[in-house]
Design a protein around this motif. Structure first.
Motif, PDB file in Angstrom:
ATOM      1  N   GLU A  29       0.837  -1.215   0.000  1.00  0.00           N
ATOM      2  CA  GLU A  29       0.000   0.000   0.000  1.00  0.00           C
ATOM      3  C   GLU A  29       0.864   1.254   0.000  1.00  0.00           C
ATOM      4  OE1 GLU A  29      -2.840  -0.227   3.217  1.00  0.00           O
ATOM      5  OE2 GLU A  29      -3.582  -2.147   2.466  1.00  0.00           O
ATOM      6  N   LEU A  30       0.716   2.047  -1.048  1.00  0.00           N
ATOM      7  CA  LEU A  30       1.483   3.288  -1.188  1.00  0.00           C
ATOM      8  C   LEU A  30       0.547   4.475  -1.108  1.00  0.00           C
ATOM      9  CD1 LEU A  30       3.883   2.938  -4.245  1.00  0.00           C
ATOM     10  CD2 LEU A  30       4.445   2.752  -1.827  1.00  0.00           C
ATOM     11  N   ALA A  31       1.080   5.609  -0.699  1.00  0.00           N
ATOM     12  CA  ALA A  31       0.369   6.877  -0.871  1.00  0.00           C
ATOM     13  C   ALA A  31       1.143   7.670  -1.921  1.00  0.00           C
ATOM     14  CB  ALA A  31       0.317   7.636   0.446  1.00  0.00           C
ATOM     15  N   VAL A  32       0.464   8.077  -2.982  1.00  0.00           N
ATOM     16  CA  VAL A  32       1.108   8.834  -4.062  1.00  0.00           C
ATOM     17  C   VAL A  32       0.401  10.174  -4.210  1.00  0.00           C
ATOM     18  CG1 VAL A  32       1.733   8.868  -6.507  1.00  0.00           C
ATOM     19  CG2 VAL A  32       1.671   6.687  -5.259  1.00  0.00           C
ATOM     20  N   VAL A  33       1.153  11.262  -4.065  1.00  0.00           N
ATOM     21  CA  VAL A  33       0.619  12.600  -4.334  1.00  0.00           C
ATOM     22  C   VAL A  33       1.126  13.012  -5.712  1.00  0.00           C
ATOM     23  CG1 VAL A  33       0.596  15.021  -3.630  1.00  0.00           C
ATOM     24  CG2 VAL A  33       0.652  13.210  -1.895  1.00  0.00           C
ATOM     25  N   GLU A  34       0.221  13.306  -6.637  1.00  0.00           N
ATOM     26  CA  GLU A  34       0.639  13.794  -7.962  1.00  0.00           C
ATOM     27  C   GLU A  34       0.833  15.303  -7.865  1.00  0.00           C
ATOM     28  OE1 GLU A  34       1.006  11.591 -10.493  1.00  0.00           O
ATOM     29  OE2 GLU A  34      -0.045   9.852  -9.636  1.00  0.00           O
ATOM     30  N   ARG A  35       1.800  15.842  -8.573  1.00  0.00           N
ATOM     31  CA  ARG A  35       2.092  17.291  -8.562  1.00  0.00           C
ATOM     32  C   ARG A  35       2.200  17.801  -7.121  1.00  0.00           C
ATOM     33  NH1 ARG A  35       4.189  19.079 -12.574  1.00  0.00           N
ATOM     34  NH2 ARG A  35       3.491  21.171 -12.045  1.00  0.00           N
ATOM     35  N   GLY A  36       3.210  17.355  -6.439  1.00  0.00           N
ATOM     36  CA  GLY A  36       3.265  17.637  -5.010  1.00  0.00           C
ATOM     37  C   GLY A  36       4.532  18.346  -4.548  1.00  0.00           C
ATOM     38  N   TYR A  37       4.607  18.533  -3.245  1.00  0.00           N
ATOM     39  CA  TYR A  37       5.786  19.152  -2.621  1.00  0.00           C
ATOM     40  C   TYR A  37       6.137  18.377  -1.343  1.00  0.00           C
ATOM     41  CZ  TYR A  37       2.847  21.076   1.057  1.00  0.00           C
ATOM     42  OH  TYR A  37       1.989  21.187   2.126  1.00  0.00           O
ATOM     43  N   VAL A  38       7.393  18.565  -0.921  1.00  0.00           N
ATOM     44  CA  VAL A  38       7.842  18.086   0.389  1.00  0.00           C
ATOM     45  C   VAL A  38       8.499  19.270   1.080  1.00  0.00           C
ATOM     46  CG1 VAL A  38       9.335  16.469   1.638  1.00  0.00           C
ATOM     47  CG2 VAL A  38       8.300  15.766  -0.538  1.00  0.00           C
ATOM     48  N   LEU A  39       8.040  19.601   2.264  1.00  0.00           N
ATOM     49  CA  LEU A  39       8.626  20.711   3.021  1.00  0.00           C
ATOM     50  C   LEU A  39       9.361  20.138   4.227  1.00  0.00           C
ATOM     51  CD1 LEU A  39       8.937  23.776   3.603  1.00  0.00           C
ATOM     52  CD2 LEU A  39       6.772  23.629   4.881  1.00  0.00           C
ATOM     53  N   CYS A  40      10.665  20.453   4.304  1.00  0.00           N
ATOM     54  CA  CYS A  40      11.479  19.983   5.428  1.00  0.00           C
ATOM     55  C   CYS A  40      11.779  21.160   6.337  1.00  0.00           C
ATOM     56  CB  CYS A  40      12.803  19.395   4.937  1.00  0.00           C
ATOM     57  SG  CYS A  40      12.619  18.175   3.638  1.00  0.00           S
ATOM     58  N   ASP A  41      11.655  20.939   7.640  1.00  0.00           N
ATOM     59  CA  ASP A  41      11.986  21.959   8.617  1.00  0.00           C
ATOM     60  C   ASP A  41      13.109  21.394   9.467  1.00  0.00           C
ATOM     61  OD1 ASP A  41      12.044  24.069  10.303  1.00  0.00           O
ATOM     62  OD2 ASP A  41      10.190  23.570  11.361  1.00  0.00           O
ATOM     63  N   GLY A  42      14.323  21.925   9.286  1.00  0.00           N
ATOM     64  CA  GLY A  42      15.470  21.323   9.971  1.00  0.00           C
ATOM     65  C   GLY A  42      15.654  19.905   9.474  1.00  0.00           C
ATOM     66  N   ASP A  43      15.870  18.970  10.389  1.00  0.00           N
ATOM     67  CA  ASP A  43      16.154  17.597   9.965  1.00  0.00           C
ATOM     68  C   ASP A  43      14.885  16.737   9.848  1.00  0.00           C
ATOM     69  OD1 ASP A  43      15.555  17.380  12.632  1.00  0.00           O
ATOM     70  OD2 ASP A  43      17.403  16.336  13.200  1.00  0.00           O
ATOM     71  N   ARG A  44      13.723  17.372   9.968  1.00  0.00           N
ATOM     72  CA  ARG A  44      12.454  16.614   9.912  1.00  0.00           C
ATOM     73  C   ARG A  44      11.581  17.062   8.749  1.00  0.00           C
ATOM     74  NH1 ARG A  44      12.184  12.466  13.944  1.00  0.00           N
ATOM     75  NH2 ARG A  44      14.294  12.795  14.694  1.00  0.00           N
ATOM     76  N   ILE A  45      10.697  16.203   8.315  1.00  0.00           N
ATOM     77  CA  ILE A  45       9.691  16.584   7.322  1.00  0.00           C
ATOM     78  C   ILE A  45       8.563  17.306   8.056  1.00  0.00           C
ATOM     79  CG2 ILE A  45       7.959  15.698   5.704  1.00  0.00           C
ATOM     80  CD1 ILE A  45       9.941  13.406   5.097  1.00  0.00           C
ATOM     81  N   ALA A  46       8.219  18.484   7.529  1.00  0.00           N
ATOM     82  CA  ALA A  46       7.139  19.256   8.153  1.00  0.00           C
ATOM     83  C   ALA A  46       5.803  18.943   7.493  1.00  0.00           C
ATOM     84  CB  ALA A  46       7.435  20.754   8.047  1.00  0.00           C
ATOM     85  N   ARG A  47       5.797  18.866   6.150  1.00  0.00           N
ATOM     86  CA  ARG A  47       4.537  18.675   5.426  1.00  0.00           C
ATOM     87  C   ARG A  47       4.800  18.069   4.072  1.00  0.00           C
ATOM     88  NH1 ARG A  47      -0.074  22.840   6.867  1.00  0.00           N
ATOM     89  NH2 ARG A  47      -1.334  22.063   5.147  1.00  0.00           N
ATOM     90  N   VAL A  48       3.837  17.311   3.601  1.00  0.00           N
ATOM     91  CA  VAL A  48       3.850  16.750   2.251  1.00  0.00           C
ATOM     92  C   VAL A  48       2.458  16.989   1.687  1.00  0.00           C
ATOM     93  CG1 VAL A  48       4.007  14.613   0.914  1.00  0.00           C
ATOM     94  CG2 VAL A  48       5.506  14.945   2.884  1.00  0.00           C
ATOM     95  N   GLY A  49       2.342  17.422   0.443  1.00  0.00           N
ATOM     96  CA  GLY A  49       0.994  17.617  -0.091  1.00  0.00           C
ATOM     97  C   GLY A  49       1.022  18.024  -1.546  1.00  0.00           C
ATOM     98  N   PRO A  50      -0.148  18.234  -2.115  1.00  0.00           N
ATOM     99  CA  PRO A  50      -0.230  18.681  -3.512  1.00  0.00           C
ATOM    100  C   PRO A  50       0.134  20.164  -3.629  1.00  0.00           C
ATOM    101  CG  PRO A  50      -2.440  18.331  -2.601  1.00  0.00           C
ATOM    102  CD  PRO A  50      -1.467  17.977  -1.521  1.00  0.00           C
ATOM    103  N   MET A  51       0.735  20.545  -4.765  1.00  0.00           N
ATOM    104  CA  MET A  51       1.117  21.943  -4.977  1.00  0.00           C
ATOM    105  C   MET A  51      -0.075  22.867  -4.785  1.00  0.00           C
ATOM    106  SD  MET A  51       4.305  22.339  -5.401  1.00  0.00           S
ATOM    107  CE  MET A  51       4.374  24.022  -6.017  1.00  0.00           C
ATOM    108  N   ALA A  52      -1.252  22.389  -5.142  1.00  0.00           N
ATOM    109  CA  ALA A  52      -2.457  23.223  -5.031  1.00  0.00           C
ATOM    110  C   ALA A  52      -2.696  23.667  -3.585  1.00  0.00           C
ATOM    111  CB  ALA A  52      -3.667  22.450  -5.555  1.00  0.00           C
ATOM    112  N   GLU A  53      -2.096  22.940  -2.622  1.00  0.00           N
ATOM    113  CA  GLU A  53      -2.306  23.304  -1.211  1.00  0.00           C
ATOM    114  C   GLU A  53      -1.068  23.918  -0.572  1.00  0.00           C
ATOM    115  OE1 GLU A  53      -3.821  19.771   0.700  1.00  0.00           O
ATOM    116  OE2 GLU A  53      -5.428  19.603  -0.795  1.00  0.00           O
TER     117      GLU A  53
END
Ligand code: NIG
Ligand code: FE
Length: 407
Positions: A29-53
């Motif tokens: 089971e995968l989660a796939v976001v199309e047209r997305g971003y990954v935001l890292c804050d320091g050494d951790r991931i802060a948010r993952v989501g679609p560019m629209a958001e």
């Protein structure tokens, strides 16, 4: 350290499937976001989501931006079984094996593992660190952001401890493989274990996180493996076993009885072993490059997943049976030789591999709170990672929020 925004990615892909470790259907089971971003804050991931958001993500004004157009992102790969801390090579042996010599015969005649023991003892701590740094660079270039590496090429106090220190200093997860082979200066396995458990274990346990044993004819038998593992568990180490590589020698029942983290290899495992692992919490770490290199049958991966076992994949990177540091190659073999899907292969060398290393709470997924370890692939469909055998699609590697490698 400023925030890091990876934007305009074609796909952001992460294992889903609920809490680790993933078993059965959840492995795929995968989660796939199309047209997305990954935001890292320091050494951790802060948010993952679609560019629209993205507007709702409150990206800090000083964030560093990485352009993800044309790329897909997967979690940093986790190699949970390597022997990357070695000196020298075994290219001569490779040529002999290509001419028909067998791995087990070479080992029995003092070559094989023992040849690498001689080279590793002679390298000195600086030489070892240098070799490991080189191997570490190769692994990074294939998207491995976390690696485990075993000792087992010293087999004396000084060199075993030097190996473990070198792995820790290189940022790896050290495993004490004090029972890899019996070195030539000892008359038998029991005499060697007296020394290893009496004089090396107390120091090794201060650096290593786990202990490992090669349970196999010509190496250590089940009684010797039990003695070694029980002493290591008493010293606080997690337990792992090289088991069923050439013969079924009792590794799986021993692992279950002792509550080991993993049994690794399993090329010779039959239906009973599969059933036992399916009903246990011991992870099956499969190493298809070793099977391929030595011309052995592939481990029963599909049956293990279907039986509900915790399955992880790793390279086994070492100078003899698996001179390959590439988890993408392992993923290819998983799909073509082991009957796994690309999604299962990805989960097996991210979240489940992190579980084997006791780090599934922070490694192996692209999700808020996880370590900011991200691999950008220069393709819009992440499955090229497995599809393109030997392809070079790793474009950028981010570890703990910093770019650590770029093609
Ligand atoms: O996992 N099987 C034992 N140990 C390693 C090989 C080490 C070597 O050949 O140097 C393995 O395949
Ligand atoms: Fe191994």
């Amino acid at each position: 350290m400023p925030a890091l925004l990876v934007r305009d990615l074609e796909q952001v892909v992460t294992p889903a499937g609920g809490p680790a470790p993933l078993r059965g259907r959840a492995l795929g089971e995968l989660a796939v976001v199309e047209r997305g971003y990954v935001l890292c804050d320091g050494d951790r991931i802060a948010r993952v989501g679609p560019m629209a958001e993205l507007a709702a993500a409150h990206v800090p004004a000083d964030a560093v931006e990485l352009d993800g157009r044309g790329c897909s992102a997967v979690p940093g790969l986790v190699d949970c079984h390597t022997h990357a801390c070695f000196a020298g090579d075994r290219v001569e042996e490779f040529a002999l094996r290509a001419g028909g010599a067998s791995y087990e015969e070479l080992h029995a005649s003092g070559g094989g593992i023992l040849a690498t023991v001689s080279a590793t003892r002679a390298a000195g701590e600086d030489g070892l660190a240098h070799a490991l740094e080189r191997h570490r660079g190769w692994m990074l270039a294939h998207g491995t952001t976390t690696f485990e590496a075993k000792s087992g090429y010293g087999l004396d106090r000084e060199t075993e401890l030097a190996q473990l220190r070198a792995v820790a200093a290189a940022g790896g997860v050290p495993t004490w493989l004090g029972a890899h082979a019996v070195p030539p200066e000892f008359p038998d396995a029991d005499a060697y274990l007296d020394e290893a458990l009496g004089r090396v274990l107390p120091e090794a346990a201060k650096v290593a996180e786990a202990a490992d044993v090669f349970l196999e004819r010509g190496a250590f038998d089940a009684a010797q493996a039990r003695r070694y593992l029980e002493a290591c568990a008493a010293a606080g180490l997690a337990l792992r076993l090289h088991a069923d590589q050439f013969t079924e020698a009792g590794g799986i029942p021993l692992a279950v009885e002792l509550g080991a983290r993993s049994v690794d290899h399993l090329e010779a495992t039959g239906p009973d072993g599969v059933r036992v692992l399916g009903a246990s919490d011991v992870a099956a770490v499969l190493l298809p490059v070793a099977a391929l290199t030595l011309g052995r049958p592939m481990p029963p991966a599909r049956a293990l997943v279907d039986a509900g076992a915790v399955v992880a994949l790793a390279t086994d990177f070492n100078p003899g049976s698996a001179f390959c540091e590439s988890l993408p190659v392992v993923m290819s073999l998983a799909c073509t030789q082991l009957g796994l899907s690309p999604a299962e292969a990805l989960a097996a060398c991210t979240v489940n591999a992190a579980h084997v290393l006791g780090r599934a709470d922070r490694l192996g997924r692209l999700a808020p709170g996880y370590s900011a370890d991200v691999v950008l692939l220069n393709v819009s469909d992440w499955r090229y990672l497995a599809y393109h055998l030997g392809g070079e699609h790793v474009a950028v590697v981010v570890k703990e929020g910093r770019v650590v490698w770029e093609r």
